[in-house]
Motif scaffolding. Structure first.
Motif, PDB file in Angstrom:
ATOM      1  N   LEU A   1       0.782  -1.294  -0.018  1.00 48.92           N
ATOM      2  CA  LEU A   1      -0.022   0.004  -0.080  1.00 48.92           C
ATOM      3  C   LEU A   1       0.708   1.237   0.111  1.00 48.92           C
ATOM      4  O   LEU A   1       0.506   2.036  -0.786  1.00 48.92           O
ATOM      5  CB  LEU A   1      -0.892  -0.081   1.175  1.00 48.92           C
ATOM      6  N   ASN A   2       2.072   1.378   0.855  1.00 45.52           N
ATOM      7  CA  ASN A   2       2.864   2.490   0.845  1.00 45.52           C
ATOM      8  C   ASN A   2       3.376   2.786  -0.542  1.00 45.52           C
ATOM      9  O   ASN A   2       3.561   3.797  -0.970  1.00 45.52           O
ATOM     10  CB  ASN A   2       3.850   2.317   1.854  1.00 45.52           C
TER      11      ASN A   2
ATOM     12  N   ARG B   1      -7.561   0.377   3.467  1.00 42.92           N
ATOM     13  CA  ARG B   1      -6.338   0.446   3.563  1.00 42.92           C
ATOM     14  C   ARG B   1      -5.789   0.731   4.894  1.00 42.92           C
ATOM     15  O   ARG B   1      -4.617   0.725   5.322  1.00 42.92           O
ATOM     16  CB  ARG B   1      -6.164   2.053   2.989  1.00 42.92           C
ATOM     17  N   ARG B   2      -6.598   0.693   5.883  1.00 46.67           N
ATOM     18  CA  ARG B   2      -6.569   0.945   7.272  1.00 46.67           C
ATOM     19  C   ARG B   2      -5.815  -0.056   7.895  1.00 46.67           C
ATOM     20  O   ARG B   2      -5.979  -1.373   7.756  1.00 46.67           O
ATOM     21  CB  ARG B   2      -7.730   1.160   7.930  1.00 46.67           C
ATOM     22  N   GLY B   3      -5.039   0.288   8.744  1.00 43.58           N
ATOM     23  CA  GLY B   3      -4.293  -0.425   9.804  1.00 43.58           C
ATOM     24  C   GLY B   3      -3.495  -1.584   9.164  1.00 43.58           C
ATOM     25  O   GLY B   3      -2.882  -2.699   9.478  1.00 43.58           O
TER      26      GLY B   3
ATOM     27  N   ASP C   1       1.396   5.708  -7.394  1.00 42.75           N
ATOM     28  CA  ASP C   1       0.073   5.779  -8.098  1.00 42.75           C
ATOM     29  C   ASP C   1      -1.081   6.231  -7.097  1.00 42.75           C
ATOM     30  O   ASP C   1      -1.781   5.462  -6.906  1.00 42.75           O
ATOM     31  CB  ASP C   1      -0.229   4.599  -8.807  1.00 42.75           C
ATOM     32  N   PRO C   2      -0.743   7.590  -6.632  1.00 40.74           N
ATOM     33  CA  PRO C   2      -1.755   8.132  -5.436  1.00 40.74           C
ATOM     34  C   PRO C   2      -3.124   7.801  -5.738  1.00 40.74           C
ATOM     35  O   PRO C   2      -4.050   7.577  -5.054  1.00 40.74           O
ATOM     36  CB  PRO C   2      -1.297   9.606  -5.482  1.00 40.74           C
ATOM     37  N   ASP C   3      -3.501   8.129  -7.108  1.00 42.57           N
ATOM     38  CA  ASP C   3      -4.870   7.766  -7.557  1.00 42.57           C
ATOM     39  C   ASP C   3      -5.226   6.522  -7.370  1.00 42.57           C
ATOM     40  O   ASP C   3      -6.360   6.298  -7.059  1.00 42.57           O
ATOM     41  CB  ASP C   3      -5.037   8.214  -9.303  1.00 42.57           C
ATOM     42  N   ALA C   4      -4.596   5.408  -7.650  1.00 45.64           N
ATOM     43  CA  ALA C   4      -4.955   4.116  -7.628  1.00 45.64           C
ATOM     44  C   ALA C   4      -4.900   3.919  -6.007  1.00 45.64           C
ATOM     45  O   ALA C   4      -6.128   3.020  -5.442  1.00 45.64           O
ATOM     46  CB  ALA C   4      -3.906   3.064  -8.163  1.00 45.64           C
ATOM     47  N   TYR C   5      -4.047   4.337  -5.144  1.00 49.69           N
ATOM     48  CA  TYR C   5      -4.110   4.187  -3.749  1.00 49.69           C
ATOM     49  C   TYR C   5      -5.525   4.738  -3.348  1.00 49.69           C
ATOM     50  O   TYR C   5      -6.113   4.082  -2.476  1.00 49.69           O
ATOM     51  CB  TYR C   5      -3.019   4.980  -3.140  1.00 49.69           C
ATOM     52  N   PHE C   6      -5.944   5.886  -3.579  1.00 51.00           N
ATOM     53  CA  PHE C   6      -7.129   6.498  -2.912  1.00 51.00           C
ATOM     54  C   PHE C   6      -8.219   6.190  -3.619  1.00 51.00           C
ATOM     55  O   PHE C   6      -9.585   6.154  -3.052  1.00 51.00           O
ATOM     56  CB  PHE C   6      -7.122   8.034  -3.062  1.00 51.00           C
TER      57      PHE C   6
END
Length: 99
Positions: free
Chosen positions: A78-79, A97-99, A85-90
């Motif tokens: 995830l990092n 994505r949490r924890g 690719d911030p768009d794919a991440y968000f």
């Protein structure tokens, strides 16, 4: 107190620390207290490194539903995605994505 009682106290402290992390409310004071208690258990010969690793793995599995290595790999992925690719991440739901 006997060995089992002392180990049970540490297991509960560890479980509490992991549960707080999972809930997004990490508590450094409780974490350091559990680490200090563990250090005392090790110094006094109450637990071996093998026992400690087994307890950490089991407690981590109980709280997070995955092994320490699996969680580290997932977070690293995830990092890397966030950086590359911030768009794919968000696009991944925050709860995933949490924890």
């Amino acid at each position: 107190m006997d060995k089992n009682q002392l180990v049970d106290i540490w297991k509960q402290q560890l479980h509490d620390v992991f549960a707080l992390v999972k809930a997004g409310r990490a508590d450094d004071k409780k974490k350091y207290r559990a680490e200090g208690f563990l250090h005392a258990l090790r110094l006094s010969g109450v637990v071996s490194d093998r026992e400690v690793n087994d307890i950490i793995e089991q407690t981590h599995q109980d709280v997070f539903g995955e092994s320490v290595a699996e969680r580290q790999a997932r977070k690293a992925t995830l990092n890397a995605l966030k950086e590359n690719d911030p768009d794919a991440y968000f696009n991944i739901p925050a709860v995933e994505r949490r924890g």
